[in-house]
Write an enzyme that holds these catalytic residues in place. Structure first.
Site, PDB file in Angstrom:
ATOM      1  N   ASP A 174       0.852  -1.206   0.000  1.00 43.68           N
ATOM      2  CA  ASP A 174       0.000   0.000   0.000  1.00 43.68           C
ATOM      3  C   ASP A 174       0.880   1.246   0.000  1.00 43.68           C
ATOM      4  O   ASP A 174       1.917   1.278   0.663  1.00 43.68           O
ATOM      5  CB  ASP A 174      -0.865   0.029   1.279  1.00 43.68           C
ATOM      6  CG  ASP A 174      -1.877  -1.122   1.290  1.00 43.68           C
ATOM      7  OD1 ASP A 174      -2.240  -1.588   0.191  1.00 43.68           O
ATOM      8  OD2 ASP A 174      -2.268  -1.554   2.394  1.00 43.68           O
ATOM      9  N   ASP A 228       0.314   8.093   7.749  1.00 40.63           N
ATOM     10  CA  ASP A 228       0.562   6.695   8.105  1.00 40.63           C
ATOM     11  C   ASP A 228       1.841   6.596   8.920  1.00 40.63           C
ATOM     12  O   ASP A 228       1.903   5.984   9.985  1.00 40.63           O
ATOM     13  CB  ASP A 228       0.783   5.875   6.823  1.00 40.63           C
ATOM     14  CG  ASP A 228      -0.483   5.257   6.284  1.00 40.63           C
ATOM     15  OD1 ASP A 228      -1.482   5.216   7.029  1.00 40.63           O
ATOM     16  OD2 ASP A 228      -0.489   4.801   5.152  1.00 40.63           O
ATOM     17  N   GLU A 263       1.519  -2.731  10.822  1.00 41.83           N
ATOM     18  CA  GLU A 263       1.346  -2.908   9.370  1.00 41.83           C
ATOM     19  C   GLU A 263       2.492  -2.277   8.603  1.00 41.83           C
ATOM     20  O   GLU A 263       2.902  -2.744   7.560  1.00 41.83           O
ATOM     21  CB  GLU A 263       0.028  -2.281   8.902  1.00 41.83           C
ATOM     22  CG  GLU A 263      -0.136  -2.404   7.391  1.00 41.83           C
ATOM     23  CD  GLU A 263      -1.264  -1.563   6.806  1.00 41.83           C
ATOM     24  OE1 GLU A 263      -1.541  -0.480   7.342  1.00 41.83           O
ATOM     25  OE2 GLU A 263      -1.847  -2.011   5.832  1.00 41.83           O
ATOM     26  N   GLU A 264       3.037  -1.184   9.145  1.00 43.15           N
ATOM     27  CA  GLU A 264       4.010  -0.407   8.378  1.00 43.15           C
ATOM     28  C   GLU A 264       5.418  -0.965   8.417  1.00 43.15           C
ATOM     29  O   GLU A 264       6.316  -0.402   7.798  1.00 43.15           O
ATOM     30  CB  GLU A 264       4.037   1.045   8.895  1.00 43.15           C
ATOM     31  CG  GLU A 264       2.724   1.793   8.775  1.00 43.15           C
ATOM     32  CD  GLU A 264       2.207   1.860   7.343  1.00 43.15           C
ATOM     33  OE1 GLU A 264       0.985   1.919   7.156  1.00 43.15           O
ATOM     34  OE2 GLU A 264       3.033   1.841   6.409  1.00 43.15           O
ATOM     35  N   ASP A 317      -2.439  -1.567  13.514  1.00 46.58           N
ATOM     36  CA  ASP A 317      -2.508  -0.912  12.205  1.00 46.58           C
ATOM     37  C   ASP A 317      -2.606   0.575  12.511  1.00 46.58           C
ATOM     38  O   ASP A 317      -3.639   1.040  12.975  1.00 46.58           O
ATOM     39  CB  ASP A 317      -3.745  -1.409  11.438  1.00 46.58           C
ATOM     40  CG  ASP A 317      -3.852  -0.769  10.058  1.00 46.58           C
ATOM     41  OD1 ASP A 317      -4.736  -1.190   9.290  1.00 46.58           O
ATOM     42  OD2 ASP A 317      -3.055   0.146   9.754  1.00 46.58           O
ATOM     43  N   LEU A 331      -2.861   3.404  10.858  1.00 42.33           N
ATOM     44  CA  LEU A 331      -3.857   4.279  10.224  1.00 42.33           C
ATOM     45  C   LEU A 331      -4.543   3.533   9.091  1.00 42.33           C
ATOM     46  O   LEU A 331      -4.116   3.562   7.944  1.00 42.33           O
ATOM     47  CB  LEU A 331      -3.184   5.559   9.705  1.00 42.33           C
ATOM     48  CG  LEU A 331      -4.099   6.796   9.671  1.00 42.33           C
ATOM     49  CD1 LEU A 331      -4.691   7.080  11.045  1.00 42.33           C
ATOM     50  CD2 LEU A 331      -3.348   8.010   9.196  1.00 42.33           C
ATOM     51  N   ASP A 332      -5.640   2.859   9.486  1.00 41.39           N
ATOM     52  CA  ASP A 332      -6.384   2.077   8.494  1.00 41.39           C
ATOM     53  C   ASP A 332      -7.275   3.006   7.659  1.00 41.39           C
ATOM     54  O   ASP A 332      -7.819   3.978   8.182  1.00 41.39           O
ATOM     55  CB  ASP A 332      -7.263   1.062   9.228  1.00 41.39           C
ATOM     56  CG  ASP A 332      -8.167   0.344   8.258  1.00 41.39           C
ATOM     57  OD1 ASP A 332      -7.679  -0.541   7.538  1.00 41.39           O
ATOM     58  OD2 ASP A 332      -9.352   0.734   8.170  1.00 41.39           O
ATOM     59  N   GLU A 336      -5.835  -6.391  11.725  1.00 47.15           N
ATOM     60  CA  GLU A 336      -7.150  -5.933  11.271  1.00 47.15           C
ATOM     61  C   GLU A 336      -8.217  -6.955  11.684  1.00 47.15           C
ATOM     62  O   GLU A 336      -9.062  -6.676  12.535  1.00 47.15           O
ATOM     63  CB  GLU A 336      -7.140  -5.727   9.746  1.00 47.15           C
ATOM     64  CG  GLU A 336      -6.300  -4.527   9.316  1.00 47.15           C
ATOM     65  CD  GLU A 336      -6.113  -4.395   7.809  1.00 47.15           C
ATOM     66  OE1 GLU A 336      -5.996  -5.435   7.125  1.00 47.15           O
ATOM     67  OE2 GLU A 336      -6.081  -3.248   7.315  1.00 47.15           O
TER      68      GLU A 336
HETATM   69  P1  P6P Z   1     -10.818  -1.819  -1.463  1.00 48.84           P
HETATM   70  C1  P6P Z   1      -7.700   0.366   3.414  1.00 48.84           C
HETATM   71  O1  P6P Z   1      -6.537   0.328   2.636  1.00 48.84           O
HETATM   72  C2  P6P Z   1      -8.219  -1.029   3.567  1.00 48.84           C
HETATM   73  O2  P6P Z   1      -7.267  -1.887   4.067  1.00 48.84           O
HETATM   74  C3  P6P Z   1      -9.441  -0.999   4.461  1.00 48.84           C
HETATM   75  O3  P6P Z   1      -9.447   0.058   5.336  1.00 48.84           O
HETATM   76  C4  P6P Z   1     -10.578  -0.888   3.488  1.00 48.84           C
HETATM   77  O4  P6P Z   1     -11.763  -1.442   3.963  1.00 48.84           O
HETATM   78  C5  P6P Z   1     -10.060  -1.671   2.301  1.00 48.84           C
HETATM   79  O5  P6P Z   1      -8.650  -1.515   2.295  1.00 48.84           O
HETATM   80  C6  P6P Z   1     -10.640  -1.112   1.012  1.00 48.84           C
HETATM   81  O6  P6P Z   1     -10.193  -1.964  -0.013  1.00 48.84           O
HETATM   82  O7  P6P Z   1     -10.245  -2.988  -2.240  1.00 48.84           O
HETATM   83  O8  P6P Z   1     -12.325  -1.948  -1.299  1.00 48.84           O
HETATM   84  O9  P6P Z   1     -10.409  -0.474  -1.966  1.00 48.84           O
END
Ligand code: P6P
Length: 341
Positions: free
Chosen positions: A71, A77, A100-101, A122, A124-125, A286
């Site tokens: 990502d 982040d 995660e980072e 994580d 900053l999700d 997550e």
């Molecule tokens: P998509 C954000 O990067 C994440 O990990 C989650 O927070 C989010 O629900 C998902 O990815 C979104 O993924 O494939 O729907 O864009």
């Protein structure tokens, strides 16, 4: 003389008081665990301070590099990752961290004492939404260490979710919330910025047994298995008795989508697909913490076949499909995924 126990007092149930009173229920509590959660709440406020001014100061945009999951890493982040680590590394609560980072374990600096807990987070999700001012959040999972002492190891970290001693998330949205559980209910606290305290706003959250909202990225529909496609079609069929069709809601911020599911009921799904058989979401920081929260609120979380919290992790950043939410909705999803419907 005793002061009357008026509603005013209960209104000021701060996060700190809730943690301390929760610890009193454990005769062997040493205060270490309370200290860990308190330090985490401070880290949350420090991240919140930056998130709220992100649009004003030049910390939006990217850092031109990617994290272990591929990502794009945005400046917030990195800030959130470092802030949480530095808030937690010196308190003597932890023997090791992971996030995660970072590809590898995050070790406690040599000049600080080791503790008996492990923090996996994580930072900053939903960071892809930062520039659009959509709700994002931090997710955390706490285990008790397995090794006797010293520097924490991967053995201490790679424990199944059913062994978590606490988990939760912080929401950076229209208001800032700290939602956590230590296995005795799920409780939500909202930041009162005027006093700088998290105040109890959602006591003992219980997810509805069945909902009427489904949350998934239907842009992936053509990559899904026939069983998953049949489940989605089922949710869209007209059937007043079963409350269908469901409404579709998808923010694209896992922590926000799951929080809404926790409060309103329904199901959030991130299934595997032809390209990524295990989907996108990571088990350790997550799926496990969110599954712990939702189960403690009376809901369910599985990978479509197996309870998330029973999965024995093989690696730190491993992915699993996620079906999480109201117990009845997750059961229906599992029946479709299993080919029983
Ligand atoms: P998509 C954000 O990067 C994440 O990990 C989650 O927070 C989010 O629900 C998902 O990815 C979104 O993924 O494939 O729907 O864009």
């Amino acid at each position: 003389m005793e002061y009357p126990r008026t509603a005013t007092v209960s209104k000021f149930m701060t996060l700190e008081r809730h943690i301390v009173e929760g610890a009193r229920a454990h005769p062997d509590a040493t205060g270490e665990f309370s200290g860990l959660l308190h330090a985490l709440s401070l880290a949350a406020k420090l991240v919140w301070r930056e998130v709220t001014k992100a649009g004003l100061v030049n910390i939006l945009g990217t850092t031109n590099h990617k994290n272990v999951s591929g990502d794009e890493v945005k400046k917030l982040d990195e800030f959130a990752d470092e802030t949480i680590f530095k808030a937690m590394d010196h308190g003597g609560h932890l023997c090791v961290m992971a996030s995660e980072e970072n590809e590898d374990l995050l070790h406690i600096p040599a000049n600080y004492p080791y503790g008996k807990y492990v923090l996996i987070y994580d930072p900053l999700d939903g960071s892809g939404n930062i520039d659009a001012n959509v709700t994002i959040g931090s997710i955390f999972s706490v285990h008790r260490r397995l090794t006797a002492s010293g520097k924490g190891t991967m053995e201490d970290v790679l424990q199944p979710g059913c062994r978590q001693v606490a988990a939760g998330y912080i929401l950076f949205g229209s208001s800032m919330m700290f939602v956590y559980s230590t296995g005795h209910g799920v409780h939500g606290f909202t930041l009162d910025a005027t006093v700088g305290e998290f105040l109890l706003s959602h006591q003992n959250i219980q997810i509805p047994k069945k909902g009427s909202i489904y949350s998934m990225n239907e842009g992936n529909f053509n990559r899904w298995s026939p069983e998953m496609q049949r489940f989605v079609q089922y949710l869209k069929e007209e059937d007043k008795e079963s409350g269908r069709p469901y409404s579709a809601r998808y923010i694209g911020s896992l922590v926000a989508d799951v929080h809404r599911t926790l409060l309103y009921g329904g199901i959030y799904c991130y299934p595997g697909d032809k390209k990524n058989t295990n989907g996108k979401l990571r088990l350790m920081y997550e799926n496990n913490p969110l599954a712990y929260i939702v189960e403690n609120a009376g809901g369910a979380a599985s990978d479509g076949r197996k309870r998330i919290l029973d999965i024995q992790p093989g690696s730190l950043h491993q992915r699993t499909p996620l079906f999480i939410g109201s117990r009845d909705d997750v059961s229906i999803a599992e029946e479709f995924i299993d080919g029983k419907r």
